[in-house]
Design an enzyme around this catalytic site. Structure first.
Site, PDB file in Angstrom:
ATOM      1  N   GLY A  11       0.815  -1.211   0.000  1.00 35.71           N
ATOM      2  CA  GLY A  11       0.000   0.000   0.000  1.00 35.71           C
ATOM      3  C   GLY A  11       0.850   1.262   0.000  1.00 35.71           C
ATOM      4  N   MET A  13       1.208   3.584   2.314  1.00 38.08           N
ATOM      5  CA  MET A  13       1.970   3.784   3.544  1.00 38.08           C
ATOM      6  C   MET A  13       3.123   2.791   3.629  1.00 38.08           C
ATOM      7  SD  MET A  13       0.849   6.430   4.903  1.00 38.08           S
ATOM      8  CE  MET A  13       2.060   6.266   6.199  1.00 38.08           C
ATOM      9  N   ALA A  85      -0.979   0.812  13.096  1.00 38.56           N
ATOM     10  CA  ALA A  85      -1.350   2.123  12.569  1.00 38.56           C
ATOM     11  C   ALA A  85      -2.654   2.061  11.781  1.00 38.56           C
ATOM     12  CB  ALA A  85      -0.236   2.664  11.687  1.00 38.56           C
ATOM     13  N   THR A  86      -3.273   0.904  11.740  1.00 44.20           N
ATOM     14  CA  THR A  86      -4.533   0.720  11.024  1.00 44.20           C
ATOM     15  C   THR A  86      -5.687   1.256  11.860  1.00 44.20           C
ATOM     16  OG1 THR A  86      -3.672  -1.262   9.951  1.00 44.20           O
ATOM     17  CG2 THR A  86      -6.051  -1.013   9.984  1.00 44.20           C
ATOM     18  N   THR A  87      -6.714   1.797  11.205  1.00 48.75           N
ATOM     19  CA  THR A  87      -7.907   2.266  11.908  1.00 48.75           C
ATOM     20  C   THR A  87      -9.129   1.527  11.387  1.00 48.75           C
ATOM     21  OG1 THR A  87      -8.214   4.072  10.314  1.00 48.75           O
ATOM     22  CG2 THR A  87      -6.913   4.553  12.297  1.00 48.75           C
ATOM     23  N   ALA A 110      -4.216   6.317  16.691  1.00 46.46           N
ATOM     24  CA  ALA A 110      -4.939   6.587  15.448  1.00 46.46           C
ATOM     25  C   ALA A 110      -4.145   7.479  14.507  1.00 46.46           C
ATOM     26  CB  ALA A 110      -6.285   7.235  15.756  1.00 46.46           C
ATOM     27  N   HIS A 142     -10.333  13.639   4.168  1.00 48.97           N
ATOM     28  CA  HIS A 142      -9.362  12.676   3.662  1.00 48.97           C
ATOM     29  C   HIS A 142      -9.597  12.388   2.184  1.00 48.97           C
ATOM     30  CE1 HIS A 142      -8.724  11.879   7.988  1.00 48.97           C
ATOM     31  NE2 HIS A 142      -7.523  11.492   7.606  1.00 48.97           N
ATOM     32  N   LYS A 146     -10.115   6.502   1.225  1.00 45.69           N
ATOM     33  CA  LYS A 146     -10.148   6.106   2.631  1.00 45.69           C
ATOM     34  C   LYS A 146     -11.459   5.374   2.916  1.00 45.69           C
ATOM     35  CE  LYS A 146      -9.649   7.806   7.377  1.00 45.69           C
ATOM     36  NZ  LYS A 146      -8.672   6.747   7.735  1.00 45.69           N
ATOM     37  N   GLY A 152     -10.050   7.653  12.489  1.00 47.86           N
ATOM     38  CA  GLY A 152      -9.607   7.313  13.839  1.00 47.86           C
ATOM     39  C   GLY A 152      -9.104   8.532  14.575  1.00 47.86           C
ATOM     40  N   THR A 153      -8.493   9.466  13.848  1.00 52.30           N
ATOM     41  CA  THR A 153      -7.984  10.686  14.467  1.00 52.30           C
ATOM     42  C   THR A 153      -9.127  11.567  14.943  1.00 52.30           C
ATOM     43  OG1 THR A 153      -6.014  10.633  13.070  1.00 52.30           O
ATOM     44  CG2 THR A 153      -6.554  12.728  14.107  1.00 52.30           C
TER      45      THR A 153
END
Length: 252
Positions: A11, A13, A85-87, A110, A142, A146, A152-153
């Site tokens: 991916g 990231m 780091a996944t939400t 998040a 975003h 997404k 999550g943030t």
């Protein structure tokens, strides 16, 4: 040298992490896990964690909630720390992560941006100072790929603000139709479009004035760099739950 396994290496990231670790003197990627095979990828990549052959010191996960059970089974069995780091996890999955943290070190947040985590602290302070006289609204933006909403943030920011009220405020995700008079709530609104990396805005709306706290990410590299920093810090840590507050405190 810290050996890193990247879950979701194919991916965006995962690619950012690979690029940042290419010439790193402290850590390197030894393999990856990804459901999409790619023979052109130089790094050994597996479809499942059970197939991993390399010696791994820490996992960085930027994949999806669907990988959680396979990942945690591998990490717990081999006592390998994981940076998650996944939400978009369900309540049950979050409880499962907490349970697994009793047997191996897990770092979960998040958002891996230092700036966002500073924003979280400022939001709590503002909510405590302003109290019930100001309504709280959160807008997150975003890119159009997404999957989960709200982000999550955004939920992390809402939780931070809500902690000033004993967690009693309800979260209202968007509004439509006849919504009536506002209640004891925090409004959360999601925007999805184009290539927006990540923007979060927290508005404190009072009588005749609005206070806005915001953060805008210009590149995904900021999140990859934060995850790498967390992985280096987490490697070798005993079982337990860790987050960005633990990392930031250790940097003082």
């Amino acid at each position: 040298m810290i050996n890193v396994l990247v879950c979701g290496i194919g991916g965006n990231m995962g690619k950012n992490i690979a690029a940042l670790l290419e010439n790193d003197a402290e850590a390197k990627i030894v393999c990856g896990v990804d459901i999409k095979p790619d023979e052109s990828r130089k790094t050994p990549t597996y479809a499942r964690f059970n197939d991993v052959k390399e010696q791994v010191d820490v996992v960085i996960d930027f994949s999806s909630p669907a990988c959680l059970e396979d990942e945690m089974a591998y990490c717990v069995k081999n006592k390998i720390p994981a940076v998650i780091a996944t939400t978009g996890y369900t309540k049950e999955q979050l409880e499962y992560i907490d349970e697994c943290s009793k047997r191996t070190a897990i770092f979960r947040t998040a958002n891996f941006s230092v700036g966002v985590n500073l924003l979280v602290k400022l939001v709590k302070e503002a909510a405590e100072f302003l109290g019930e006289s100001f309504d709280i609204e959160i807008v997150e933006k975003h890119h159009n790929k997404k999957v989960d909403a709200p982000s999550g943030t955004a939920l992390m920011l809402a939780d931070s603000a809500n902690s000033a009220f004993g967690g009693e405020k309800q979260y209202l995700n968007g509004r439509s139709g006849s919504v009536g008079k506002r209640g004891a709530e925090i409004g959360i609104h999601a925007v999805r479009g184009g290539t927006i990396v990540g923007e979060h805005e927290v508005m404190f709306c009072g009588e005749d004035e609005i206070i806005t706290l915001s953060h805008s990410a210009r590149s995904k590299k900021v999140f990859a760099a934060g995850a790498i920093k967390a992985a280096k810090w987490l490697a070798g840590k005993p079982a337990g739950k860790y987050d960005m507050n633990d990392l930031l405190e250790s940097m003082h």
